[in-house]
Enzyme design. Structure first.
Site, PDB file in Angstrom:
ATOM      1  N   ASP A  13      -8.616   5.848  -8.317  1.00 43.86           N
ATOM      2  CA  ASP A  13      -7.886   7.110  -8.176  1.00 43.86           C
ATOM      3  C   ASP A  13      -8.409   8.149  -9.164  1.00 43.86           C
ATOM      4  O   ASP A  13      -8.501   7.874 -10.364  1.00 43.86           O
ATOM      5  CB  ASP A  13      -6.391   6.896  -8.439  1.00 43.86           C
ATOM      6  CG  ASP A  13      -5.698   6.110  -7.346  1.00 43.86           C
ATOM      7  OD1 ASP A  13      -6.344   5.846  -6.309  1.00 43.86           O
ATOM      8  OD2 ASP A  13      -4.520   5.764  -7.525  1.00 43.86           O
ATOM      9  N   LYS A  40      -3.196   0.919  -2.194  1.00 47.89           N
ATOM     10  CA  LYS A  40      -1.878   0.333  -1.937  1.00 47.89           C
ATOM     11  C   LYS A  40      -1.885  -1.187  -2.093  1.00 47.89           C
ATOM     12  O   LYS A  40      -0.942  -1.772  -2.602  1.00 47.89           O
ATOM     13  CB  LYS A  40      -1.384   0.724  -0.541  1.00 47.89           C
ATOM     14  CG  LYS A  40      -1.185   2.223  -0.354  1.00 47.89           C
ATOM     15  CD  LYS A  40      -0.440   2.541   0.916  1.00 47.89           C
ATOM     16  CE  LYS A  40       1.021   2.200   0.790  1.00 47.89           C
ATOM     17  NZ  LYS A  40       1.715   2.965  -0.246  1.00 47.89           N
ATOM     18  N   ASN A  43      -2.214  -2.039  -5.880  1.00 48.10           N
ATOM     19  CA  ASN A  43      -0.970  -1.622  -6.540  1.00 48.10           C
ATOM     20  C   ASN A  43       0.125  -2.662  -6.321  1.00 48.10           C
ATOM     21  O   ASN A  43       0.848  -3.049  -7.248  1.00 48.10           O
ATOM     22  CB  ASN A  43      -0.472  -0.286  -5.969  1.00 48.10           C
ATOM     23  CG  ASN A  43      -1.364   0.880  -6.305  1.00 48.10           C
ATOM     24  OD1 ASN A  43      -2.223   0.809  -7.176  1.00 48.10           O
ATOM     25  ND2 ASN A  43      -1.155   1.983  -5.606  1.00 48.10           N
ATOM     26  N   GLU A 139      -3.871   0.552   4.871  1.00 48.89           N
ATOM     27  CA  GLU A 139      -5.020   1.307   4.375  1.00 48.89           C
ATOM     28  C   GLU A 139      -6.345   0.608   4.657  1.00 48.89           C
ATOM     29  O   GLU A 139      -7.388   1.073   4.204  1.00 48.89           O
ATOM     30  CB  GLU A 139      -4.895   1.545   2.865  1.00 48.89           C
ATOM     31  CG  GLU A 139      -4.076   2.771   2.499  1.00 48.89           C
ATOM     32  CD  GLU A 139      -4.118   3.096   1.021  1.00 48.89           C
ATOM     33  OE1 GLU A 139      -3.808   4.249   0.685  1.00 48.89           O
ATOM     34  OE2 GLU A 139      -4.446   2.217   0.199  1.00 48.89           O
ATOM     35  N   ASN A 183       9.594   3.849   4.988  1.00 47.86           N
ATOM     36  CA  ASN A 183      10.447   4.911   4.461  1.00 47.86           C
ATOM     37  C   ASN A 183      11.083   5.652   5.636  1.00 47.86           C
ATOM     38  O   ASN A 183      10.877   5.291   6.807  1.00 47.86           O
ATOM     39  CB  ASN A 183       9.663   5.850   3.533  1.00 47.86           C
ATOM     40  CG  ASN A 183       8.544   6.609   4.228  1.00 47.86           C
ATOM     41  OD1 ASN A 183       8.558   6.820   5.452  1.00 47.86           O
ATOM     42  ND2 ASN A 183       7.564   7.036   3.456  1.00 47.86           N
ATOM     43  N   ASP A 234       4.790   1.268  -3.715  1.00 52.99           N
ATOM     44  CA  ASP A 234       3.986   0.052  -3.869  1.00 52.99           C
ATOM     45  C   ASP A 234       4.622  -0.903  -4.876  1.00 52.99           C
ATOM     46  O   ASP A 234       4.615  -2.128  -4.683  1.00 52.99           O
ATOM     47  CB  ASP A 234       2.576   0.405  -4.317  1.00 52.99           C
ATOM     48  CG  ASP A 234       1.805   1.159  -3.244  1.00 52.99           C
ATOM     49  OD1 ASP A 234       2.142   1.001  -2.060  1.00 52.99           O
ATOM     50  OD2 ASP A 234       0.877   1.908  -3.597  1.00 52.99           O
ATOM     51  N   ALA A 264       8.544   2.627 -11.966  1.00 50.43           N
ATOM     52  CA  ALA A 264       7.216   3.167 -11.661  1.00 50.43           C
ATOM     53  C   ALA A 264       7.139   4.682 -11.800  1.00 50.43           C
ATOM     54  O   ALA A 264       6.077   5.220 -12.129  1.00 50.43           O
ATOM     55  CB  ALA A 264       6.800   2.758 -10.258  1.00 50.43           C
TER      56      ALA A 264
END
Length: 276
Positions: A13, A40, A43, A139, A183, A234, A264
């Site tokens: 990242d 992802k 993580n 991903e 979500n 994650d 997090a």
């Protein structure tokens, strides 16, 4: 106690902070540039290991310095890296992340080696059995995700599918997951696709989460303590998988996952101490 296998992405990242996110065609100045560990899959693997699980990471990195450093970092964090494949001549996956003053982020993912998972990674699922958990996200190539989910289910392992970033999955893969983790936005897309989860866990951010009628409120985090929301989902998924592998029931698993998600947002990056 079962094992958690995470099949998914590993990204380097590149993170900068902005006052606000730019409009299309607009250029803004960023403050600082950090190189952090993300993706992802990785993580979630780190979060599951932090929650006490025995974790095996399955994925690909490139033959570059970033990929080498990432594998070594995961090893130091007690993640089994024996099934991470190094793809010669390929770059590791990268994500370009901007975080604004409200701690909201925008992310552009460049898959790199993450796009090259194949039957080699699916074969790793043969290490699983009853009591183990396979944790998946979207991903990496969807045919690999689907094949891994089906094989793990056939072997008696529990399959947890996080539908992020959202993509339509075959109905049988959605139906075998226990649970599908989505979500609010992904839940709507899932419903519109016509797929019918047998087990659905929906996260509502600051409003907690609900799993087929079992609801648990979120842990309260003061606005002043929210630094970066990158990777909170994650952390939730990794801790959830760890709890399920330990035999926890739904309410306990949700509680542990929400606690990890709340923690997090208090630190920079998708993982605690994420510098590469």
């Amino acid at each position: 106690m079962g094992r958690v296998m995470v099949l998914g992405s590993l990204n380097v990242d590149l993170v900068t902070r902005v006052e606000r996110h730019p409009q299309p065609g607009e250029t803004l100045l960023g403050e600082g540039l950090e190189q952090l560990a993300g993706g992802k899959g990785a993580n979630q693997a780190v979060a599951a290991a932090a929650a006490g699980a025995d974790v095996l990471m399955v994925g690909c990195v490139g033959s570059d310095a970033g990929g080498t450093a990432y594998v070594e970092r995961l090893r130091r964090l007690n993640v089994d890296v024996s099934r991470i494949r190094v793809v010669e001549g390929e770059a590791s996956g990268h994500a370009l992340i901007a975080v604004d003053d409200r701690a909201e982020n925008t992310i552009i993912v460049v898959p790199g080696a993450n796009g090259l998972l194949d039957d080699t990674e699916v074969d790793a699922v043969d290490l699983l059995g009853p009591g183990d958990v396979l944790l998946l996200q979207l991903e990496v190539p969807l045919p690999v995700v689907c094949a891994a989910a089906r094989r793990a289910s056939h072997r008696g392992a529990r399959v947890v599918v996080n539908t992020a970033p959202y993509a339509a999955l075959p109905p049988d893969v959605v139906a075998l997951a226990d649970p599908v983790v989505a979500n609010e936005h992904e839940m709507v897309a899932l419903a519109e696709s016509g797929a019918e989860p047998a087990s659905l866990l929906v996260t509502f951010g600051a409003n907690g989460a609900s799993w087929d009628g079992t609801s648990v409120p979120a842990h309260s985090v003061a606005a002043a303590d929210v630094f970066d929301t990158t990777g909170a989902g994650d952390a939730f998924c990794g801790a959830l998988a760890a709890a399920l592998a330990s035999g926890a029931d739904r309410e306990v698993a949700l509680e542990r996952a929400l606690a990890a998600g709340a923690d997090a947002v208090r630190h920079a990056g998708a993982q605690r101490d994420p510098a590469l």
